[in-house]
Design a protein around this motif. Structure first.
Motif, PDB file in Angstrom:
ATOM      1  N   GLN A   1       0.824  -1.230   0.000  1.00  0.00           N
ATOM      2  CA  GLN A   1       0.000   0.000   0.000  1.00  0.00           C
ATOM      3  C   GLN A   1       0.848   1.267   0.000  1.00  0.00           C
ATOM      4  N   ALA A   2       2.101   1.194  -0.427  1.00  0.00           N
ATOM      5  CA  ALA A   2       2.961   2.379  -0.472  1.00  0.00           C
ATOM      6  C   ALA A   2       2.678   3.160  -1.755  1.00  0.00           C
ATOM      7  N   PRO A   3       2.772   4.510  -1.703  1.00  0.00           N
ATOM      8  CA  PRO A   3       2.557   5.304  -2.915  1.00  0.00           C
ATOM      9  C   PRO A   3       3.628   5.031  -3.968  1.00  0.00           C
ATOM     10  N   ILE A   4       3.241   5.137  -5.224  1.00  0.00           N
ATOM     11  CA  ILE A   4       4.161   4.886  -6.333  1.00  0.00           C
ATOM     12  C   ILE A   4       4.468   6.204  -7.023  1.00  0.00           C
ATOM     13  N   ASN A   5       5.719   6.578  -7.028  1.00  0.00           N
ATOM     14  CA  ASN A   5       6.174   7.815  -7.644  1.00  0.00           C
ATOM     15  C   ASN A   5       6.509   7.567  -9.119  1.00  0.00           C
ATOM     16  N   LYS A   6       6.198   8.567  -9.967  1.00  0.00           N
ATOM     17  CA  LYS A   6       6.569   8.568 -11.377  1.00  0.00           C
ATOM     18  C   LYS A   6       5.872   7.497 -12.210  1.00  0.00           C
ATOM     19  N   ALA A   7       4.681   7.060 -11.802  1.00  0.00           N
ATOM     20  CA  ALA A   7       3.871   6.203 -12.665  1.00  0.00           C
ATOM     21  C   ALA A   7       3.247   7.061 -13.756  1.00  0.00           C
ATOM     22  N   THR A   8       3.225   6.552 -14.975  1.00  0.00           N
ATOM     23  CA  THR A   8       2.647   7.285 -16.101  1.00  0.00           C
ATOM     24  C   THR A   8       1.210   6.825 -16.324  1.00  0.00           C
ATOM     25  N   ILE A   9       0.266   7.778 -16.341  1.00  0.00           N
ATOM     26  CA  ILE A   9      -1.153   7.462 -16.509  1.00  0.00           C
ATOM     27  C   ILE A   9      -1.623   8.124 -17.799  1.00  0.00           C
ATOM     28  N   VAL A  10      -2.151   7.345 -18.728  1.00  0.00           N
ATOM     29  CA  VAL A  10      -2.576   7.857 -20.030  1.00  0.00           C
ATOM     30  C   VAL A  10      -4.030   7.490 -20.248  1.00  0.00           C
ATOM     31  N   LEU A  11      -4.823   8.467 -20.758  1.00  0.00           N
ATOM     32  CA  LEU A  11      -6.206   8.213 -21.130  1.00  0.00           C
ATOM     33  C   LEU A  11      -6.193   7.388 -22.412  1.00  0.00           C
ATOM     34  N   LEU A  12      -6.740   6.180 -22.322  1.00  0.00           N
ATOM     35  CA  LEU A  12      -6.660   5.222 -23.416  1.00  0.00           C
ATOM     36  C   LEU A  12      -7.253   5.813 -24.700  1.00  0.00           C
ATOM     37  N   GLY A  13      -6.502   5.667 -25.800  1.00  0.00           N
ATOM     38  CA  GLY A  13      -6.961   6.162 -27.092  1.00  0.00           C
ATOM     39  C   GLY A  13      -6.614   7.606 -27.348  1.00  0.00           C
ATOM     40  N   THR A  14      -5.878   8.252 -26.414  1.00  0.00           N
ATOM     41  CA  THR A  14      -5.488   9.658 -26.567  1.00  0.00           C
ATOM     42  C   THR A  14      -4.013   9.805 -26.213  1.00  0.00           C
TER      43      THR A  14
ATOM     44  N   GLY B   1      -2.266  12.656 -20.701  1.00  0.00           N
ATOM     45  CA  GLY B   1      -1.779  11.846 -19.593  1.00  0.00           C
ATOM     46  C   GLY B   1      -1.283  12.668 -18.435  1.00  0.00           C
ATOM     47  N   SER B   2      -0.769  11.955 -17.416  1.00  0.00           N
ATOM     48  CA  SER B   2      -0.251  12.596 -16.218  1.00  0.00           C
ATOM     49  C   SER B   2       0.775  11.666 -15.592  1.00  0.00           C
ATOM     50  N   VAL B   3       1.468  12.194 -14.566  1.00  0.00           N
ATOM     51  CA  VAL B   3       2.486  11.405 -13.859  1.00  0.00           C
ATOM     52  C   VAL B   3       2.219  11.533 -12.364  1.00  0.00           C
ATOM     53  N   SER B   4       2.284  10.427 -11.645  1.00  0.00           N
ATOM     54  CA  SER B   4       2.037  10.453 -10.200  1.00  0.00           C
ATOM     55  C   SER B   4       3.205  11.103  -9.473  1.00  0.00           C
ATOM     56  N   ASN B   5       2.901  11.770  -8.337  1.00  0.00           N
ATOM     57  CA  ASN B   5       3.964  12.377  -7.533  1.00  0.00           C
ATOM     58  C   ASN B   5       4.429  11.402  -6.448  1.00  0.00           C
ATOM     59  N   TYR B   6       5.290  11.894  -5.565  1.00  0.00           N
ATOM     60  CA  TYR B   6       5.879  11.008  -4.555  1.00  0.00           C
ATOM     61  C   TYR B   6       4.843  10.478  -3.569  1.00  0.00           C
ATOM     62  N   LEU B   7       3.669  11.115  -3.533  1.00  0.00           N
ATOM     63  CA  LEU B   7       2.585  10.616  -2.688  1.00  0.00           C
ATOM     64  C   LEU B   7       1.631   9.704  -3.454  1.00  0.00           C
ATOM     65  N   GLY B   8       1.928   9.500  -4.741  1.00  0.00           N
ATOM     66  CA  GLY B   8       1.095   8.635  -5.561  1.00  0.00           C
ATOM     67  C   GLY B   8      -0.068   9.333  -6.221  1.00  0.00           C
ATOM     68  N   TYR B   9      -0.228  10.661  -6.020  1.00  0.00           N
ATOM     69  CA  TYR B   9      -1.377  11.389  -6.560  1.00  0.00           C
ATOM     70  C   TYR B   9      -1.107  11.858  -7.990  1.00  0.00           C
ATOM     71  N   PHE B  10      -2.192  11.975  -8.756  1.00  0.00           N
ATOM     72  CA  PHE B  10      -2.109  12.572 -10.087  1.00  0.00           C
ATOM     73  C   PHE B  10      -3.459  13.237 -10.383  1.00  0.00           C
ATOM     74  N   GLN B  11      -3.489  14.124 -11.341  1.00  0.00           N
ATOM     75  CA  GLN B  11      -4.725  14.791 -11.756  1.00  0.00           C
ATOM     76  C   GLN B  11      -4.899  14.636 -13.262  1.00  0.00           C
ATOM     77  N   LEU B  12      -6.158  14.355 -13.647  1.00  0.00           N
ATOM     78  CA  LEU B  12      -6.440  14.151 -15.062  1.00  0.00           C
ATOM     79  C   LEU B  12      -7.937  14.356 -15.297  1.00  0.00           C
ATOM     80  N   ASP B  13      -8.305  15.082 -16.346  1.00  0.00           N
ATOM     81  CA  ASP B  13      -9.715  15.297 -16.668  1.00  0.00           C
ATOM     82  C   ASP B  13     -10.255  14.066 -17.394  1.00  0.00           C
ATOM     83  N   VAL B  14     -11.164  13.364 -16.718  1.00  0.00           N
ATOM     84  CA  VAL B  14     -11.721  12.134 -17.291  1.00  0.00           C
ATOM     85  C   VAL B  14     -13.218  12.084 -17.000  1.00  0.00           C
ATOM     86  N   GLN B  15     -13.903  11.160 -17.666  1.00  0.00           N
ATOM     87  CA  GLN B  15     -15.320  10.914 -17.446  1.00  0.00           C
ATOM     88  C   GLN B  15     -15.507   9.472 -16.976  1.00  0.00           C
TER      89      GLN B  15
END
Length: 619
Positions: free
Chosen positions: A6-19, A22-36
């Motif tokens: 359950q530890a946060p993951i830093n620098k994970a890449t998150i991409v909206l599929l088909g586009t 994207g965004s990258v997680s911070n050292y606390l595991g958080y990221f922001q992205l406009d999605v539906q």
């Protein structure tokens, strides 16, 4: 977040599929992205398994990622210690030289060398006498330290695991993996094995020079029936086991089941003095194999055997060299030799023409096995002999290269045809080992819970995990060569299982409700401790092949008539005294193997007469 801790993951890449958004997680595991809600995300990170997830209705949600364990391959420590400056280890692995991967400072080849040397130099290792095959997981932290060393097969030798942990943790100066310049932990797996293993079944079994017929001819000719056993009317079979090593020598000779009164000792003497054997091979490499054979004592055993000639002896024992056969090499070898009068042995065995070394190695091995009394009877020490041996792949043709022979006595030519050589002595069911091999049920579940085939052969297992029932799609299970005394009741949940192999274990019985495995078509139970025919087998209506050889079965139940689809029945080396009348009604039965049972020749003749189309094999 890391699914394991359950530890946060830093620098994970998150991409909206088909586009390309994207965004990258911070050292606390958080990221922001406009999605539906309903959109899909693709999450990637070098240290974690690539994942895909659909967006839930919630504004905030948790994504748990499975760790990606990079496979460093398998390391056998039997080859250590080594000099890393002179020896290059070739090990298959998933690792590349890249900033995305943690790196051993001196390079990956040096890691394998240093790691193996560290294991064998551990003081505890010198006291360790067991074999092991450990699937080890470890973490290289963002600081370059090795931590969390563990194994999936925890039932294995704890001393070996302790040695491996100590050895790995010594290497605490790794270059950590990096993403965009930020150090991150990375996870690895490696198989560490020590193979002092002795196999029971191999791809190319050990074999006496000249085959088993020649071997038993030797037994009959040289057996000295103990006078006290003869006087008391003692007769029967001495079951004797021994190991054929990588050079064909016989070691670890002992009686498994004896009859006493000097017969056991005589059986050991015969094996100790027996002719040389061809070594066993597994996947092209010479290995050790344990052999169990019966030696029969009865008054007829002492009847003298007709003496064969020197040429007949060589012809009956020589085989086509395996590598030459694989490479389609033919040759006629002219070999000269002399006799050492004092030692009563063949010496100065020399090729007279240019030949492949494999042929000469085979010839020398056979010459070494010639009995001294045969040498004395036919060959003279003052004479040089020349023996031509033609090795042909399919059929004999003369077409010899012209050769000038030296002075000497030319013996009759011996012909060796490849298709006639090296036929395995004992018929067995096809033990198909094409499935990927693991070393424990836990490891197999970790890697492939949907496996259709599972092989856990020669792993030293004392018990089979009840988790075996979790392989819901399993159709093939091979447990050959372990130490299993029973199978878990949970195995009956494998309702799709079609092939089950458990030879060379210690089974006394089968689980309750074994007949629930109604899809079984092939069962191999050879060389266990079954004292009776498991009655549950007679309820498996789809069964086509059954191997029960090498047990202590005396009786075949009449319920065998239920096995309407049975084609092959292997009952070699039991104590069967008769067959039930019902067995003759099995119309699809093609072959029955009955070698080395308590059936008289008269009984065997009757059995052959009653079976109309079934082949009875007794040797």
């Amino acid at each position: 977040m890391d699914k394991t801790n359950q530890a946060p993951i830093n620098k994970a890449t998150i991409v909206l599929l088909g586009t390309t958004t994207g965004s990258v997680s911070n050292y606390l595991g958080y990221f922001q992205l406009d999605v539906q809600p309903g959109d899909k995300l693709m999450i990637s990170h070098p240290s974690y398994v690539l994942s895909e997830m659909a967006i839930p209705e919630s504004d905030a949600f948790l994504i748990l990622l499975d760790r990606k364990y990079y496979n460093l391959g398998s390391l056998s420590i039997d080859q250590f210690s080594i000099d890393p400056s002179k020896t290059k280890l070739i090990v298959d692995s998933e690792i590349k030289v890249s900033e995305d991967f943690a790196q051993y400072p001196l390079g990956w080849q040096r890691f394998y060398s240093d790691f193996g040397n560290s294991i064998v130099s551990n003081p505890q290792f010198t006291k360790l006498d067991s074999t092991f095959n450990l699937h080890v997981l470890f973490t290289v932290t963002e600081k370059g330290n090795v931590q969390k060393v563990e194994t999936l097969n925890s039932d294995n030798d704890t001393t070996a695991l302790s040695i491996i942990k100590t050895s790995l943790k010594k290497f605490d100066d790794w270059i950590p993996a990096k993403i965009q310049g930020i150090s991150v932990p990375q996870y690895f797996e490696i198989n560490i094995s020590r193979n002092k293993e002795i196999f029971m079944i191999v791809e190319e079994p050990a074999m006496p020079i000249g085959g088993f017929q020649s071997f038993y001819d030797y037994i009959r000719s040289n057996l000295n029936y103990p006078s006290e056993a003869m006087r008391l009317g003692i007769e029967g079979k001495v079951m004797i086991q021994f190991v054929v090593d990588k050079t064909g020598d016989l070691t670890e000779i002992e009686v498994v089941k004896g009859i006493g009164v000097g017969c056991d000792e005589e059986a050991i003497r015969l094996i100790k003095n027996s002719p040389h054997w061809y070594p066993p091979y597994q996947r092209g490499t010479a290995v050790k194999q344990r052999i169990i054979l019966p030696i029969t004592f009865n008054p007829d055993t002492n009847s003298p055997k007709k003496r064969i000639s020197f040429n007949d002896f060589i012809n009956s024992r020589i085989r086509y060299p395996r590598k030459a056969r694989q490479m389609n090499i033919e040759s006629t070898v002219y070999v000269s030799f002399k006799i050492d009068e004092e030692a009563d042995e063949i010496i100065d065995v020399t090729p007279l023409n240019d030949i492949d070394a494999e042929f000469m190695s085979e010839i020398k091995a056979v010459f070494k096995s010639v009995p001294s009394d045969l040498i004395n009877e036919e060959l003279k020490s003052s004479q040089i002999y020349i023996l031509p041996i033609a090795f042909r792949l399919k059929e004999y043709n003369k077409n010899n290269e012209p050769i000038t022979l030296p002075a000497g006595k030319l013996l009759c030519e011996i012909i060796v045809i490849a298709k006639d050589s090296y036929i395995p002595p004992t018929p067995t069911l096809n033990l198909n080992t094409s499935s990927q091999e693991y070393i424990s049920v836990d490891q197999a579940l970790f890697h492939n819970p949907n496996a259709r085939r599972l092989s856990l052969t020669n792993k030293g297992l004392n018990n089979l995990s009840e988790k075996i029932k979790e392989f819901e799609k399993l159709v093939f299970l091979d447990l050959e060569g372990n130490n299993l005394t029973n199978l878990p009741d949970e195995i009956v949940h494998l309702d799709k299982l079609e092939e089950l192999y458990v030879p060379n274990n210690k089974l006394n019985s089968l689980p309750n409700q074994f007949d629930l495995l109604s899809s079984l078509k092939v069962i191999g139970l050879a060389y266990n401790n079954l004292s009776q025919f498991p009655i549950s087998l007679t309820q498996l209506s789809k069964l086509e092949a059954l191997d029960l050889s090498g047990n202590n079965i005396t009786y075949i139940p009449p319920e065998i008539i239920n096995l309407k689809k049975l084609k092959i029945l292997v009952l070699n080396r039991n104590n069967i005294t008769e067959l039930p009348e019902e067995i003759y009604s099995l119309k699809h039965l093609e072959k029955v193997f009955l070698a080395d049972n308590e059936l008289t020749q008269e009984q065997l003749d009757i059995i052959k007469g009653k079976f109309k189309k079934t082949e009875i094999i007794i040797n």
